[in-house]
Design a protein around this motif. Structure first.
Motif, PDB file in Angstrom:
ATOM      1  N   TYR A  62      39.384  47.538  37.557  1.00 36.85           N
ATOM      2  CA  TYR A  62      40.010  46.214  37.627  1.00 36.85           C
ATOM      3  C   TYR A  62      39.910  45.544  36.267  1.00 36.85           C
ATOM      4  O   TYR A  62      38.974  45.801  35.507  1.00 36.85           O
ATOM      5  N   VAL A 140      34.483  54.074  46.253  1.00 33.11           N
ATOM      6  CA  VAL A 140      33.881  52.937  46.951  1.00 33.11           C
ATOM      7  C   VAL A 140      34.038  51.708  46.071  1.00 33.11           C
ATOM      8  O   VAL A 140      33.793  51.763  44.868  1.00 33.11           O
ATOM      9  N   LEU A 151      33.037  39.886  40.870  1.00 31.45           N
ATOM     10  CA  LEU A 151      32.979  41.232  40.296  1.00 31.45           C
ATOM     11  C   LEU A 151      32.925  42.243  41.432  1.00 31.45           C
ATOM     12  O   LEU A 151      32.763  41.869  42.595  1.00 31.45           O
ATOM     13  N   THR A 153      31.190  45.948  42.870  1.00 29.62           N
ATOM     14  CA  THR A 153      30.337  47.128  42.798  1.00 29.62           C
ATOM     15  C   THR A 153      31.265  48.292  43.105  1.00 29.62           C
ATOM     16  O   THR A 153      32.004  48.254  44.093  1.00 29.62           O
ATOM     17  N   HIS A 154      31.267  49.289  42.259  1.00 30.60           N
ATOM     18  CA  HIS A 154      32.285  50.327  42.462  1.00 30.60           C
ATOM     19  C   HIS A 154      31.871  51.670  41.873  1.00 30.60           C
ATOM     20  O   HIS A 154      31.044  51.733  40.957  1.00 30.60           O
ATOM     21  N   SER A 155      32.486  52.722  42.393  1.00 30.62           N
ATOM     22  CA  SER A 155      32.316  54.046  41.793  1.00 30.62           C
ATOM     23  C   SER A 155      33.357  54.172  40.675  1.00 30.62           C
ATOM     24  O   SER A 155      34.351  53.451  40.658  1.00 30.62           O
ATOM     25  N   ASP A 156      33.110  55.068  39.754  1.00 28.16           N
ATOM     26  CA  ASP A 156      33.967  55.065  38.567  1.00 28.16           C
ATOM     27  C   ASP A 156      34.296  56.468  38.069  1.00 28.16           C
ATOM     28  O   ASP A 156      34.279  56.722  36.870  1.00 28.16           O
TER      29      ASP A 156
ATOM     30  N   ASP B  79      24.121  55.502  45.786  1.00 29.72           N
ATOM     31  CA  ASP B  79      25.364  56.110  46.278  1.00 29.72           C
ATOM     32  C   ASP B  79      26.346  56.420  45.147  1.00 29.72           C
ATOM     33  O   ASP B  79      27.486  56.805  45.397  1.00 29.72           O
ATOM     34  N   GLY B  80      25.906  56.242  43.901  1.00 29.30           N
ATOM     35  CA  GLY B  80      26.768  56.584  42.775  1.00 29.30           C
ATOM     36  C   GLY B  80      27.639  55.435  42.301  1.00 29.30           C
ATOM     37  O   GLY B  80      28.346  55.572  41.308  1.00 29.30           O
ATOM     38  N   THR B  81      27.610  54.302  43.012  1.00 30.31           N
ATOM     39  CA  THR B  81      28.399  53.155  42.555  1.00 30.31           C
ATOM     40  C   THR B  81      27.616  52.394  41.488  1.00 30.31           C
ATOM     41  O   THR B  81      26.389  52.514  41.391  1.00 30.31           O
ATOM     42  N   ARG B  82      28.339  51.625  40.713  1.00 31.45           N
ATOM     43  CA  ARG B  82      27.690  50.767  39.710  1.00 31.45           C
ATOM     44  C   ARG B  82      27.768  49.334  40.179  1.00 31.45           C
ATOM     45  O   ARG B  82      28.830  48.866  40.588  1.00 31.45           O
ATOM     46  N   ARG B  83      26.632  48.655  40.074  1.00 32.64           N
ATOM     47  CA  ARG B  83      26.557  47.275  40.545  1.00 32.64           C
ATOM     48  C   ARG B  83      26.240  46.361  39.375  1.00 32.64           C
ATOM     49  O   ARG B  83      25.336  46.628  38.595  1.00 32.64           O
ATOM     50  N   MET B  84      27.022  45.295  39.283  1.00 33.98           N
ATOM     51  CA  MET B  84      26.788  44.318  38.226  1.00 33.98           C
ATOM     52  C   MET B  84      26.033  43.150  38.841  1.00 33.98           C
ATOM     53  O   MET B  84      26.349  42.696  39.934  1.00 33.98           O
ATOM     54  N   MET B 108      28.672  38.839  29.213  1.00 33.37           N
ATOM     55  CA  MET B 108      30.029  38.767  29.752  1.00 33.37           C
ATOM     56  C   MET B 108      30.639  37.427  29.338  1.00 33.37           C
ATOM     57  O   MET B 108      30.168  36.371  29.749  1.00 33.37           O
TER      58      MET B 108
END
Lengths: 188, 148
Positions: A62, A140, A151, A153-156, B79-84, B108
């Protein structure tokens, strides 16, 4: 029997003709990918079929994402330019799918993506349609609770698709540019 | 006269010793990631070294080109996701360095009044819990500056 000396060279020519494009070693991932319909940056429908006939580098993100997403976009653009130098860019299509359709409208994607100079297709759509295609690619994304400046939280992962729109390889966000360019070339 | 002089000298030494030593933050490897002119946000990166004898807390940042700057951390989940997540402050122990770098902690910049182009340099100031902000020039670039 006398014809054998003539037939052998003919067979050899036929065999070599079939060897001019070696098959890629990349396995076909049958669990990821599939049909979808989204909207491209020109406001036109874009389906999985539009990915066929070229190798695609597909990824999700995004444009309000300050850190990872612009870094991935810049790295994909570097892959594209590497292939461009090899004269192969017209056979490779980078595709960016947003999971933030509220802010990433087709108009915004059309203004945002050309800066990367990689001929990127930007896809948006309804949240439901985006969620469906994300699930097909095992992506996800979870929207933050902030009302403003939210914002995700997402896989990339980054996906390399062959000319039949089949997933052939996944890469992490900090992928090696030469590796992706080499893999893409192996699929051409 | 000599007695007076030594008393004054002693008081002077005592005052110097009693004065709080100002913690000092040194910024290096600073840069802003170049983004499209219509980008709503930018990320800033920097290494902050605390050369003082006490720990320092960086509590925020500001720059003329952004209405708001937040300290963020990006972390990989199971779970492999990235969290900000937003950080209220970042502690920098005495003598230590903390890096704001891609894929991890970063500044940011939001509500941009303009998006500076690659090659420009923008002043960004880090705010401390105690003490004056520490400012530095952040060149805009597509990648991190090379190590000195």
């Amino acid at each position: 029997m006398r014809k054998l000396p003539y037939i052998l060279p003919l067979l050899l020519v036929l065999l070599l003709a079939g060897c001019d494009k070696p098959e890629s070693d990349l396995p076909i991932n049958t669990r990821l990918g599939g049909e979808f319909t989204l909207t491209d940056q020109n406001g036109q429908p874009f389906t999985q079929s539009d990915l066929k006939g070229q190798v695609s580098i597909l990824f999700f993100g995004y444009t309000h994402c300050p850190d990872i997403c612009p870094a991935v976009l810049a790295r994909v653009a570097q892959v594209y330019r590497s292939l461009e130098e090899a004269g192969l860019a017209d056979q490779v299509q980078p595709v960016f799918i947003t999971f933030d359709p509220e802010r990433d409208t087709a108009k915004h994607l059309k203004e945002y993506l050309p800066w990367f100079k990689a001929g990127m297709v930007g896809l948006t759509g309804s949240l439901q349609d985006i969620r469906q295609v994300a699930e097909k690619y095992g992506v996800v994304f979870i929207k933050g609770k902030e009302e403003e400046n939210y914002l995700f939280t997402h896989s990339d992962y980054i996906y390399l698709l062959d000319d039949q729109a089949r997933v052939r390889k996944l890469y992490p966000a900090d992928f090696n540019i030469e590796e992706v360019a080499g893999d893409a070339e192996s699929l051409l | 006269m000599q007695k007076v002089f030594s008393k004054v000298a002693m008081i002077g030494v005592a005052m110097v010793l009693a004065a709080p030593v100002q913690a000092e933050l040194v910024l290096s490897q600073a840069w802003l990631r170049a983004v499209p002119p219509v980008s709503p946000t930018m990320a800033g990166y920097v290494t902050v070294t605390n050369t003082g004898p006490d720990a320092v807390a960086v509590t925020g940042a500001h720059t003329a080109i952004a209405g708001h700057v937040m300290l963020h951390d990006m972390s990989m989940q199971e779970d492999g996701t990235r969290r900000m997540r937003h950080l209220g402050k970042v502690e920098i122990p005495a003598g230590a360095s903390v890096s704001f770098a891609p894929g991890g902690m970063h500044l940011m910049l939001m509500h941009l009044s303009r998006v500076p182009a690659a090659g420009e340099s923008v002043q960004v100031c880090l705010e401390q819990a105690d003490g004056e902000p520490v400012c530095g020039d952040f060149p805009v670039s597509g990648s991190a500056p090379s190590e000195p």
